[in-house]
Design an enzyme around this catalytic site. Structure first.
Site, PDB file in Angstrom:
ATOM      1  N   ASP A 208      47.184  48.914  47.303  1.00 59.88           N
ATOM      2  CA  ASP A 208      46.506  47.646  47.573  1.00 59.88           C
ATOM      3  C   ASP A 208      45.312  47.503  46.633  1.00 59.88           C
ATOM      4  O   ASP A 208      44.993  48.420  45.873  1.00 59.88           O
ATOM      5  CB  ASP A 208      46.028  47.610  49.025  1.00 59.88           C
ATOM      6  CG  ASP A 208      45.092  48.777  49.340  1.00 59.88           C
ATOM      7  OD1 ASP A 208      43.878  48.650  49.062  1.00 59.88           O
ATOM      8  OD2 ASP A 208      45.565  49.823  49.820  1.00 59.88           O
ATOM      9  N   ASP A 210      42.183  47.217  47.680  1.00 61.74           N
ATOM     10  CA  ASP A 210      41.034  47.410  48.553  1.00 61.74           C
ATOM     11  C   ASP A 210      40.676  46.039  49.131  1.00 61.74           C
ATOM     12  O   ASP A 210      41.562  45.340  49.611  1.00 61.74           O
ATOM     13  CB  ASP A 210      39.882  48.089  47.799  1.00 61.74           C
ATOM     14  CG  ASP A 210      38.928  48.832  48.724  1.00 61.74           C
ATOM     15  OD1 ASP A 210      39.427  49.505  49.648  1.00 61.74           O
ATOM     16  OD2 ASP A 210      37.707  48.744  48.527  1.00 61.74           O
TER      17      ASP A 210
END
Length: 290
Positions: A208, A210
């Site tokens: 991802d 973050d």
């Protein structure tokens, strides 16, 4: 000397495909019980050991992982090279979910973990300017590329305590520091591997962005799991490609990882604590017995 590859699998990586004569082995250590039993076997004629960092069933949080026991147990089994495979968030646009990053630097922001085998009664200071092994890291990068994933050859890993993910302010701060990925488990693991004179490489699998990215939702565990599932086979294929790249015969590390304690212990022999020395039998036996 014979090569033995130790793989510490993080979230999403719970096995090694094709391991021959595989046996789950219980290892006792003076630093407590490791995260789990260790799966020991051979792959393409090279000894392998697999340790699920969080335990089977994911029972340990990043803080409660018994890092010292894990590294000690691998050392006791005869492991020479440790490959850490773990999930991480990206702090860089170009490091997208699904990419692999071969970490070569760390910033340690963890604060609730025991970070050294040494202490009062036997003080030691190991060098960490280059906290990962270039030889082992290069083998991991090569094996990762062979799986077809996008590989970044270097990156700085920010280790946070967790288990919560970052606030937006924290994420932006770490990004401003020049960090590339963020995770919760590579420290103190890398420090302890250096103290144990083990070559260490970190393969960070991006799941991802973050929470800093303005065009992506903040960290969502369901999205992370979906990316982890997609990456898991690539990670297992990477591990499967390591024996042929490292070989069964192990020469001394050209970067000195396996001699990290040569000049590290500061406490005079007469002042060393016998109880601590006994606990250091596997980690530092090479220099303490000399």
């Amino acid at each position: 000397m014979q090569t033995m590859i130790g793989v510490i699998g993080g979230s999403g990586v719970y096995e090694i495909d094709g391991l021959q004569d595989a046996v789950w082995t219980k290892v006792e250590t003076p630093w407590g019980t490791p995260s789990d039993e260790i799966l020991v076997g051979k792959l393409d004629g090279v000894a392998m050991a697999f340790l699920p960092r969080h335990g089977r069933g994911h029972v340990h949080s990043p803080t409660s992982v018994p890092y010292r026991a894990n590294i000690d147990a691998l050392k006791r089994l005869g492991v020479t090279d440790v490959v850490s495979v773990s999930a991480c968030g990206s702090l860089r646009e170009e490091m997208a979910p699904g990419d692999f990053v071969i970490v070569d630097q760390f910033i340690d922001r963890s604060f609730a973990r025991e970070k050294s085998f040494f202490g009062t009664g036997c003080v030691a200071h190991v060098a960490l300017g280059k906290p990962t092994c270039p030889r082992l890291s290069a083998a991991c990068a090569d094996a990762a590329r062979a799986t077809g994933v996008t590989v970044h050859d270097s990156g700085t890993y920010l280790c946070m305590e967790g288990p919560q993910f970052s606030t937006l302010a924290e994420s932006l701060l770490y990004k401003s520091w020049g960090c590339h990925v963020i995770g919760m488990t590579n420290m103190p693991e890398a420090k302890l591997a250096r103290e144990a004179e083990l070559c260490y490489a970190s393969v960070a699998m991006v799941t991802d962005y973050d929470c800093w990215h303005p065009h992506h939702d903040e960290v969502d565990i369901s999205a992370i799991i979906a990316t982890l599932t997609g990456n898991a086979q690539h990670a297992r294929n990477l591990v499967a490609g390591l024996p042929q790249r490292l070989g069964a015969e192990r020469a001394p590390c050209p970067h000195g990882c396996d001699r990290a304690l040569d000049h590290a212990i500061m406490t005079a022999p007469a002042k060393r604590d016998p109880e601590l020395l006994a606990k250091l039998d596997a980690v530092a036996g090479r220099v303490l017995k000399g």
